[in-house]
Design an enzyme around this catalytic site. Sequence first.
Site, PDB file in Angstrom:
ATOM      1  N   SER A 132      26.791  54.182  80.020  1.00  0.00           N
ATOM      2  CA  SER A 132      26.780  54.164  81.484  1.00  0.00           C
ATOM      3  C   SER A 132      25.574  54.950  81.971  1.00  0.00           C
ATOM      4  O   SER A 132      25.144  55.911  81.316  1.00  0.00           O
ATOM      5  CB  SER A 132      28.055  54.806  82.038  1.00  0.00           C
ATOM      6  OG  SER A 132      27.919  55.054  83.438  1.00  0.00           O
ATOM      7  N   TYR A 146      34.241  61.810  82.501  1.00  0.00           N
ATOM      8  CA  TYR A 146      33.692  60.486  82.189  1.00  0.00           C
ATOM      9  C   TYR A 146      32.234  60.609  81.748  1.00  0.00           C
ATOM     10  O   TYR A 146      31.813  60.010  80.747  1.00  0.00           O
ATOM     11  CB  TYR A 146      33.814  59.585  83.414  1.00  0.00           C
ATOM     12  CG  TYR A 146      33.279  58.175  83.221  1.00  0.00           C
ATOM     13  CD1 TYR A 146      33.914  57.275  82.372  1.00  0.00           C
ATOM     14  CD2 TYR A 146      32.139  57.741  83.906  1.00  0.00           C
ATOM     15  CE1 TYR A 146      33.420  55.980  82.204  1.00  0.00           C
ATOM     16  CE2 TYR A 146      31.645  56.454  83.741  1.00  0.00           C
ATOM     17  CZ  TYR A 146      32.292  55.574  82.896  1.00  0.00           C
ATOM     18  OH  TYR A 146      31.809  54.291  82.724  1.00  0.00           O
TER      19      TYR A 146
HETATM   20  P1  NDP Z   1      37.601  47.094  82.873  1.00  0.00           P
HETATM   21  O1  NDP Z   1      38.612  48.157  83.091  1.00  0.00           O
HETATM   22  O2  NDP Z   1      37.424  46.051  83.908  1.00  0.00           O
HETATM   23  O3  NDP Z   1      37.837  46.398  81.446  1.00  0.00           O
HETATM   24  C1  NDP Z   1      37.984  47.224  80.328  1.00  0.00           C
HETATM   25  C2  NDP Z   1      38.068  46.385  79.083  1.00  0.00           C
HETATM   26  O4  NDP Z   1      38.168  47.285  77.958  1.00  0.00           O
HETATM   27  C3  NDP Z   1      39.303  45.504  79.062  1.00  0.00           C
HETATM   28  O5  NDP Z   1      39.035  44.316  78.363  1.00  0.00           O
HETATM   29  C4  NDP Z   1      40.295  46.375  78.278  1.00  0.00           C
HETATM   30  O6  NDP Z   1      41.265  45.625  77.570  1.00  0.00           O
HETATM   31  C5  NDP Z   1      39.384  47.053  77.287  1.00  0.00           C
HETATM   32  N1  NDP Z   1      39.976  48.302  76.844  1.00  0.00           N
HETATM   33  C6  NDP Z   1      40.220  49.419  77.578  1.00  0.00           C
HETATM   34  N2  NDP Z   1      40.839  50.340  76.837  1.00  0.00           N
HETATM   35  C7  NDP Z   1      41.002  49.777  75.615  1.00  0.00           C
HETATM   36  C8  NDP Z   1      41.580  50.237  74.408  1.00  0.00           C
HETATM   37  N3  NDP Z   1      42.160  51.436  74.312  1.00  0.00           N
HETATM   38  N4  NDP Z   1      41.557  49.416  73.337  1.00  0.00           N
HETATM   39  C9  NDP Z   1      40.997  48.183  73.413  1.00  0.00           C
HETATM   40  N5  NDP Z   1      40.441  47.701  74.523  1.00  0.00           N
HETATM   41  C10 NDP Z   1      40.456  48.493  75.615  1.00  0.00           C
HETATM   42  O7  NDP Z   1      36.216  47.895  82.646  1.00  0.00           O
HETATM   43  P2  NDP Z   1      34.700  47.437  82.821  1.00  0.00           P
HETATM   44  O8  NDP Z   1      34.523  46.047  82.391  1.00  0.00           O
HETATM   45  O9  NDP Z   1      34.244  47.853  84.152  1.00  0.00           O
HETATM   46  O10 NDP Z   1      34.001  48.452  81.794  1.00  0.00           O
HETATM   47  C11 NDP Z   1      33.626  48.082  80.476  1.00  0.00           C
HETATM   48  C12 NDP Z   1      32.728  49.179  79.903  1.00  0.00           C
HETATM   49  O11 NDP Z   1      31.605  49.344  80.760  1.00  0.00           O
HETATM   50  C13 NDP Z   1      33.388  50.536  79.799  1.00  0.00           C
HETATM   51  O12 NDP Z   1      32.949  51.171  78.627  1.00  0.00           O
HETATM   52  C14 NDP Z   1      32.873  51.267  81.023  1.00  0.00           C
HETATM   53  O13 NDP Z   1      32.884  52.662  80.855  1.00  0.00           O
HETATM   54  C15 NDP Z   1      31.475  50.710  81.101  1.00  0.00           C
HETATM   55  N6  NDP Z   1      30.850  50.819  82.422  1.00  0.00           N
HETATM   56  C16 NDP Z   1      31.408  50.200  83.511  1.00  0.00           C
HETATM   57  C17 NDP Z   1      30.810  50.314  84.742  1.00  0.00           C
HETATM   58  C18 NDP Z   1      31.371  49.681  85.973  1.00  0.00           C
HETATM   59  O14 NDP Z   1      30.909  50.033  87.066  1.00  0.00           O
HETATM   60  N7  NDP Z   1      32.313  48.749  85.864  1.00  0.00           N
HETATM   61  C19 NDP Z   1      29.565  51.089  84.919  1.00  0.00           C
HETATM   62  C20 NDP Z   1      29.067  51.681  83.713  1.00  0.00           C
HETATM   63  C21 NDP Z   1      29.697  51.539  82.525  1.00  0.00           C
HETATM   64  P3  NDP Z   1      42.849  45.582  78.032  1.00  0.00           P
HETATM   65  O15 NDP Z   1      42.867  45.133  79.457  1.00  0.00           O
HETATM   66  O16 NDP Z   1      43.452  44.621  77.073  1.00  0.00           O
HETATM   67  O17 NDP Z   1      43.348  46.950  77.869  1.00  0.00           O
END
Ligand code: NDP
Length: 237
Positions: A132, A146
């Site tokens: 991030s 975070y």
């Molecule tokens: P979402 O919450 O929309 O999606 C998260 C995804 O990660 C889901 O598919 C979820 O699966 C999966 N996930 C979460 N926890 C677990 C776990 N314990 N085991 C397996 N899978 C898991 O998040 P984003 O798409 O927004 O974020 C994705 C990545 O991007 C993250 O690392 C986040 O920190 C990073 N990021 C996001 C930003 C943003 O503004 N959105 C900005 C900068 C970085 P399930 O639903 O099945 O649990």
Amino acid sequence: MGEFIGRKILVLGGSRGIGKAIVRRFAKAGGTVAFTYAGSKDAAEALAAETGAEAIQTDSANRDALIATVADRGALDVLVVNAGTAILGDPLTFDPDAVDRMIDINVRAPYHAAVEAARRMNDGGRIIVIGSVNGDRMPFAGGAAYALTKSAVQGMVRGLARDFGARGITVNAIQPGPTHSDMNPADGPMAPAMHSFMAIKRHIDADEVAELTAYVAGPHAAMITGSFQTIDGGFGA
Ligand code: NDP
């Protein structure tokens, strides 16, 4: 767009948001894609049906299960560690167990998954962690825990790039800024504050992050390693 034909790809955390866009991008380019999810079974199954990717239920916080899932895939060409969670707010009110679970998912899981993937990875492979821009800049209160997880990703990427470089394996982080997803909706309450820090004042589209990820995973990026590829609309500028 057949640049990943014959390539074996694993996306950790692919059922929703940025991970889902990444699964779609690699599948569209002919890759043999598997992805993990934790709780979103219906979404994972729908994405698997849509793309032909394989959905695997593995909680990234369960270290041994995660390592087994990565090992089961054998020799990968590309590992993308996208799974992540965010706890934002007053640190004085946080449940310490919730903070530690975030550290497990955002820091310990990428490290163990990357190392396990590298054991079997083909030479010239790609390890990509979705970090991030908050690894570089945390311009508002409430994001310390975070931000610490995303800064930790940077240290890991620098070090592992050197550990695996002799095999032509690259290790990089993609660093999005505010990106439209369930975690951070473009019309959410924090959106105006986030846009105020950006040069281009809109949320990033998950497909834009997926496109950069595909570039770093692709044939033209062999000499990009130990780096942080930021896509943030100027949030960190
Ligand atoms: P979402 O919450 O929309 O999606 C998260 C995804 O990660 C889901 O598919 C979820 O699966 C999966 N996930 C979460 N926890 C677990 C776990 N314990 N085991 C397996 N899978 C898991 O998040 P984003 O798409 O927004 O974020 C994705 C990545 O991007 C993250 O690392 C986040 O920190 C990073 N990021 C996001 C930003 C943003 O503004 N959105 C900005 C900068 C970085 P399930 O639903 O099945 O649990």
